[in-house]
Design a protein around this motif. Structure first.
Motif, PDB file in Angstrom:
ATOM      1  N   SER A   1     -16.034  45.270   7.607  1.00 47.65           N
ATOM      2  CA  SER A   1     -17.245  45.374   6.774  1.00 47.65           C
ATOM      3  C   SER A   1     -17.857  46.788   6.751  1.00 47.65           C
ATOM      4  CB  SER A   1     -18.290  44.332   7.181  1.00 47.65           C
ATOM      5  OG  SER A   1     -18.686  44.521   8.510  1.00 47.65           O
ATOM      6  N   PRO A   2     -17.819  47.560   7.856  1.00 46.52           N
ATOM      7  CA  PRO A   2     -18.351  48.936   7.757  1.00 46.52           C
ATOM      8  C   PRO A   2     -17.579  49.800   6.768  1.00 46.52           C
ATOM      9  CG  PRO A   2     -18.175  48.278  10.049  1.00 46.52           C
ATOM     10  CD  PRO A   2     -17.465  47.237   9.248  1.00 46.52           C
ATOM     11  N   LEU A   3     -16.307  49.453   6.513  1.00 41.81           N
ATOM     12  CA  LEU A   3     -15.530  50.222   5.525  1.00 41.81           C
ATOM     13  C   LEU A   3     -16.130  50.036   4.128  1.00 41.81           C
ATOM     14  CD1 LEU A   3     -11.904  49.438   6.788  1.00 41.81           C
ATOM     15  CD2 LEU A   3     -13.205  51.556   7.094  1.00 41.81           C
TER      16      LEU A   3
ATOM     17  N   THR B   1     -22.781  46.543   3.822  1.00 46.20           N
ATOM     18  CA  THR B   1     -22.058  46.155   5.046  1.00 46.20           C
ATOM     19  C   THR B   1     -22.418  44.725   5.430  1.00 46.20           C
ATOM     20  OG1 THR B   1     -22.125  48.441   5.819  1.00 46.20           O
ATOM     21  CG2 THR B   1     -21.650  46.764   7.457  1.00 46.20           C
ATOM     22  N   ALA B   2     -23.728  44.411   5.406  1.00 48.25           N
ATOM     23  CA  ALA B   2     -24.171  43.070   5.808  1.00 48.25           C
ATOM     24  C   ALA B   2     -23.627  42.003   4.857  1.00 48.25           C
ATOM     25  CB  ALA B   2     -25.699  43.030   5.844  1.00 48.25           C
ATOM     26  N   LEU B   3     -23.711  42.280   3.548  1.00 47.52           N
ATOM     27  CA  LEU B   3     -23.240  41.284   2.572  1.00 47.52           C
ATOM     28  C   LEU B   3     -21.728  41.085   2.659  1.00 47.52           C
ATOM     29  CD1 LEU B   3     -25.402  42.157  -0.588  1.00 47.52           C
ATOM     30  CD2 LEU B   3     -25.637  40.189   0.949  1.00 47.52           C
TER      31      LEU B   3
ATOM     32  N   GLY C   1     -22.447  44.699  10.765  1.00 41.92           N
ATOM     33  CA  GLY C   1     -21.350  43.795  10.408  1.00 41.92           C
ATOM     34  C   GLY C   1     -21.196  42.670  11.417  1.00 41.92           C
ATOM     35  N   ILE C   2     -21.261  43.019  12.693  1.00 36.95           N
ATOM     36  CA  ILE C   2     -21.057  42.003  13.740  1.00 36.95           C
ATOM     37  C   ILE C   2     -22.216  41.001  13.770  1.00 36.95           C
ATOM     38  CG2 ILE C   2     -20.949  41.662  16.246  1.00 36.95           C
ATOM     39  CD1 ILE C   2     -19.222  44.174  16.393  1.00 36.95           C
ATOM     40  N   ILE C   3     -23.437  41.502  13.653  1.00 42.73           N
ATOM     41  CA  ILE C   3     -24.597  40.594  13.688  1.00 42.73           C
ATOM     42  C   ILE C   3     -24.578  39.662  12.463  1.00 42.73           C
ATOM     43  CG2 ILE C   3     -27.132  40.505  13.543  1.00 42.73           C
ATOM     44  CD1 ILE C   3     -27.197  42.991  15.349  1.00 42.73           C
ATOM     45  N   SER C   4     -24.199  40.208  11.301  1.00 45.02           N
ATOM     46  CA  SER C   4     -24.104  39.358  10.100  1.00 45.02           C
ATOM     47  C   SER C   4     -23.063  38.255  10.308  1.00 45.02           C
ATOM     48  CB  SER C   4     -23.704  40.187   8.881  1.00 45.02           C
ATOM     49  OG  SER C   4     -24.597  41.240   8.701  1.00 45.02           O
ATOM     50  N   ALA C   5     -21.920  38.630  10.873  1.00 46.49           N
ATOM     51  CA  ALA C   5     -20.867  37.636  11.108  1.00 46.49           C
ATOM     52  C   ALA C   5     -21.331  36.561  12.092  1.00 46.49           C
ATOM     53  CB  ALA C   5     -19.607  38.334  11.635  1.00 46.49           C
TER      54      ALA C   5
END
Lengths: 228, 106
Positions: free
Chosen positions: A214-216, A185-187, B45-49
């Motif tokens: 990204s969570p998908l 998700t992070a990448l 996801g939000i923090i990475s963005a």
């Protein structure tokens, strides 16, 4: 349930987390002052919202000149996990009757961790939950105030306070990067955000689209690893 | 000022709603594991963005990498992995970023 035991356990178990939360609160206070938030606004947000992730993301987006709608949409996404926390804690708080409406203010990351572990071992214990939430709430308010007082007296560029935003988020992100779906998700969020910024430089939708998409990828990786 | 207080009010209301809805309406209901996981991944996801948006800064219609931010984030990443301590990692990251900024401006 012995009330004295609940109070004592709540205080003892919340104290280490209160110190950790104070570190976040201090950072939030400094960052909020960099986002042109006054002292009353910085502390007011902590008093009324009491959510580290929502408050941090909000001040970061304000500092980047995001509009109100985008901030709200992003924070709604962030708050989705509270639905899970609330559902999981409901039985443990239920004996509080109407006081559960007040206790629900503590439905957030850290009280959830302590509360769910307690309820699992000893059954419903709203007093314990109230003590934990109250302790963490106090730590959050006092540290936010301290951070705002420090942040207001510094030149942001000279002291590198502008760097505190990305660095704080990095420090928040790292402890959670343990399982493959979370790392994925992070990448993928990083890739999506770079692509969006490259093709639509300075747009307002990067955070929202990345937060939704990204969570998908994380889910896809989770399924793949389960089936392999 | 009024805009900030309006925002705080809206955030307070939406955050409280997410808490009370979970407590009152979703208790006892079955939720698919996929949806649970999705909710857990959203903050990541939000923090990475947010980090990416600070590293890649739009300048004159194109994006430029901010070296001080990039180095500060990398050092924080390493410090968190090694020492697992929030505040010291943040401080070390900021100091390294400042040092790079000083070198670039020297």
């Amino acid at each position: 349930m012995d009330e004295k035991k609940s109070v004592r356990s709540g205080l003892i178990e919340a104290l280490p987390l209160a110190i950790a939360i104070a570190a976040y609160g201090l950072s939030y206070g400094v960052l909020a002052s960099q986002a042109k938030f006054g002292l009353a606004e910085t502390v007011g947000m902590s008093l009324l919202v009491f959510s580290g992730s929502v408050q941090m993301v909000t001040v970061a987006m304000l500092a980047a000149d995001a509009n109100l709608t985008n901030i709200l949409f992003t924070t709604v996404l962030l708050n989705l996990r509270n639905l899970l926390y609330g559902a999981a804690l409901a039985q443990g708080i239920a004996p509080a009757g109407k006081w559960r409406w007040l206790l629900s203010f503590g439905v957030t990351d850290e009280p959830f961790v302590l509360g769910s572990a307690r309820f699992k071992r000893y059954g419903p214990d709203p007093l314990y939950y109230a003590i934990v939430t109250g302790t963490l709430y106090l730590a959050w308010i006092i540290s936010s105030l301290s951070g705002a007082l420090i942040g207001n007296r510094m030149d942001p560029q000279q002291w590198g306070l502008d760097l505190a935003f990305p660095v704080t988020f990095m420090a928040l992100l790292i402890p959670g990067l343990k399982e493959n779906p979370v790392i994925a998700t992070a990448l993928s969020a990083a890739v999506i955000a770079v692509v969006l910024e490259y093709f639509f430089s300075g747009n307002n939708f990067t955070l929202i689209l990345t937060g939704v998409l990204s969570p998908l990828i994380g889910l896809y990786v989770k399924r793949r690893f389960r089936h392999d | 000022m009024i805009r900030n207080w309006l925002l705080i009010g809206l955030l307070a209301a939406s955050t409280y709603l997410s808490r009370i809805i979970g407590l009152e309406l979703m208790a006892g209901r079955k939720m698919s594991p996929a949806l649970r996981s999705y909710f857990h991944y959203v903050p990541v996801g939000i923090i990475s963005a947010l980090i990416i948006k600070q590293i890649f800064v739009p300048t004159d219609g194109r994006i430029v990498i901010s070296l001080p931010v990039l180095v500060a984030c990398f050092i924080t990443f390493v410090a968190m992995k090694m020492f697992k301590m929030f505040l010291p990692s943040v401080v070390v990251g900021v100091i390294c970023g400042l040092f790079i900024r000083y070198l670039l401006n020297a």
